[in-house]
Design a protein around this motif. Structure first.
Motif, PDB file in Angstrom:
ATOM      1  N   UNK A 276     -16.415  39.600   0.426  1.00 59.00           N
ATOM      2  CA  UNK A 276     -16.954  40.670   0.458  1.00 59.00           C
ATOM      3  C   UNK A 276     -17.562  40.979  -1.021  1.00 59.00           C
ATOM      4  N   UNK A 277     -17.022  40.326  -1.929  1.00 57.39           N
ATOM      5  CA  UNK A 277     -17.446  40.524  -3.421  1.00 57.39           C
ATOM      6  C   UNK A 277     -18.674  39.725  -3.571  1.00 57.39           C
ATOM      7  N   UNK A 278     -19.315  39.237  -2.406  1.00 57.02           N
ATOM      8  CA  UNK A 278     -20.620  38.316  -2.653  1.00 57.02           C
ATOM      9  C   UNK A 278     -20.764  37.174  -3.665  1.00 57.02           C
ATOM     10  N   UNK A 279     -19.932  36.408  -3.534  1.00 56.45           N
ATOM     11  CA  UNK A 279     -19.984  35.010  -4.505  1.00 56.45           C
ATOM     12  C   UNK A 279     -21.047  34.298  -4.175  1.00 56.45           C
ATOM     13  N   UNK A 280     -21.263  33.224  -4.937  1.00 59.38           N
ATOM     14  CA  UNK A 280     -22.421  32.297  -4.954  1.00 59.38           C
ATOM     15  C   UNK A 280     -22.171  31.592  -3.745  1.00 59.38           C
ATOM     16  N   UNK A 281     -20.945  31.398  -3.307  1.00 58.23           N
ATOM     17  CA  UNK A 281     -20.779  30.311  -2.350  1.00 58.23           C
ATOM     18  C   UNK A 281     -20.879  31.285  -0.751  1.00 58.23           C
ATOM     19  N   UNK A 282     -21.871  30.639   0.005  1.00 58.26           N
ATOM     20  CA  UNK A 282     -22.288  31.404   1.155  1.00 58.26           C
ATOM     21  C   UNK A 282     -21.812  30.489   2.326  1.00 58.26           C
ATOM     22  N   UNK A 283     -21.848  31.192   3.603  1.00 55.80           N
ATOM     23  CA  UNK A 283     -21.642  30.651   4.704  1.00 55.80           C
ATOM     24  C   UNK A 283     -22.989  30.649   5.587  1.00 55.80           C
ATOM     25  N   UNK A 284     -23.579  29.634   6.011  1.00 59.57           N
ATOM     26  CA  UNK A 284     -24.769  29.649   6.858  1.00 59.57           C
ATOM     27  C   UNK A 284     -24.464  29.095   8.333  1.00 59.57           C
ATOM     28  N   UNK A 285     -24.609  30.293   9.124  1.00 60.15           N
ATOM     29  CA  UNK A 285     -24.161  30.089  10.630  1.00 60.15           C
ATOM     30  C   UNK A 285     -25.420  30.152  11.264  1.00 60.15           C
ATOM     31  N   UNK A 286     -25.533  29.618  12.391  1.00 64.48           N
ATOM     32  CA  UNK A 286     -26.444  29.307  13.444  1.00 64.48           C
ATOM     33  C   UNK A 286     -26.307  30.377  14.501  1.00 64.48           C
ATOM     34  N   UNK A 287     -27.259  30.657  15.064  1.00 66.65           N
ATOM     35  CA  UNK A 287     -27.048  31.655  16.437  1.00 66.65           C
ATOM     36  C   UNK A 287     -26.928  30.637  17.574  1.00 66.65           C
ATOM     37  N   UNK A 288     -26.104  31.000  18.485  1.00 68.19           N
ATOM     38  CA  UNK A 288     -25.872  30.299  19.669  1.00 68.19           C
ATOM     39  C   UNK A 288     -26.164  31.014  20.815  1.00 68.19           C
ATOM     40  N   UNK A 289     -26.452  30.431  22.032  1.00 62.18           N
ATOM     41  CA  UNK A 289     -26.651  31.085  23.134  1.00 62.18           C
ATOM     42  C   UNK A 289     -25.182  31.730  23.901  1.00 62.18           C
ATOM     43  N   UNK A 290     -24.978  32.789  24.315  1.00 60.38           N
ATOM     44  CA  UNK A 290     -23.800  33.188  24.890  1.00 60.38           C
ATOM     45  C   UNK A 290     -23.466  32.627  26.261  1.00 60.38           C
ATOM     46  N   UNK A 291     -23.298  31.508  26.254  1.00 61.45           N
ATOM     47  CA  UNK A 291     -22.992  30.652  27.252  1.00 61.45           C
ATOM     48  C   UNK A 291     -21.548  29.834  27.096  1.00 61.45           C
ATOM     49  N   UNK A 292     -20.724  28.967  28.052  1.00 66.79           N
ATOM     50  CA  UNK A 292     -19.678  28.448  27.744  1.00 66.79           C
ATOM     51  C   UNK A 292     -20.038  27.335  26.569  1.00 66.79           C
ATOM     52  N   UNK A 293     -21.127  26.519  26.805  1.00 64.98           N
ATOM     53  CA  UNK A 293     -21.394  25.656  25.829  1.00 64.98           C
ATOM     54  C   UNK A 293     -21.654  25.989  24.329  1.00 64.98           C
ATOM     55  N   UNK A 294     -22.528  27.423  24.367  1.00 65.66           N
ATOM     56  CA  UNK A 294     -22.764  28.187  23.148  1.00 65.66           C
ATOM     57  C   UNK A 294     -21.532  28.624  22.406  1.00 65.66           C
ATOM     58  N   UNK A 295     -20.698  29.182  23.267  1.00 68.85           N
ATOM     59  CA  UNK A 295     -19.454  29.453  22.507  1.00 68.85           C
ATOM     60  C   UNK A 295     -18.539  28.378  21.927  1.00 68.85           C
TER      61      UNK A 295
END
Length: 144
Positions: free
Chosen positions: A10-29
């Motif tokens: 929450x403190x917005x450190x320099x370390x970031x997480x990059x997450x991809x968007x996935x389809x809402x499907x069994x394989x995507x989940x």
């Protein structure tokens, strides 16, 4: 490929997480769960906090949704949304399996139901945090 960059804390450190968007499907989940569980403990706790705080926003930020899926999600009431978010948060923190059972809808008019089943056993550890085993399965069912 669309990506979403989230701060690691929450403190917005320099370390970031990059997450991809996935389809809402069994394989995507399944892919999203694998991506989440490859994160550091600090990063996954950030994601657990985010999904518990606002399940609907977390889903919108992490999955591609059709118009109908977005509409359905927006109509999900606070109690159901909070419940789903809380269960996901416990799963994230303990890196438990999460699955999606998503059958094809009937070709006639239908009502859609979202629910989950789980085999989770949750206890409070010495530090007060939940320690859990089991798995969570989200599922959609249809009534004609």
């Amino acid at each position: 490929m669309n990506t979403l960059t989230l701060p690691a804390t929450e403190a917005r450190t320099k370390q970031e997480t990059t997450m991809t968007k996935s389809p809402l499907s069994p394989v995507g989940v399944q892919g999203k769960v694998e991506e989440l569980y490859a994160l550091s403990d600090e990063q996954i706790e950030h994601e657990a906090d985010a999904v518990q705080r606002d399940f609907k926003s977390w889903i919108l930020q992490n999955f591609f949704l059709s118009f109908k899926q977005r509409l359905y999600l927006s109509n999900l009431n606070k109690q159901a949304s909070d419940y789903f978010g809380s269960q996901c948060a416990v799963c994230f923190s303990n890196r438990l399996p999460i699955e999606l059972a998503y059958p094809f809808p009937p070709e006639t008019d239908y009502s859609k139901w979202t629910g989950n089943t789980n085999t989770m056993i949750v206890k409070s550890g010495l530090d007060g945090k939940p320690v859990a085993t089991g798995k969570l399965v989200f599922g959609f069912t249809y009534t004609v």
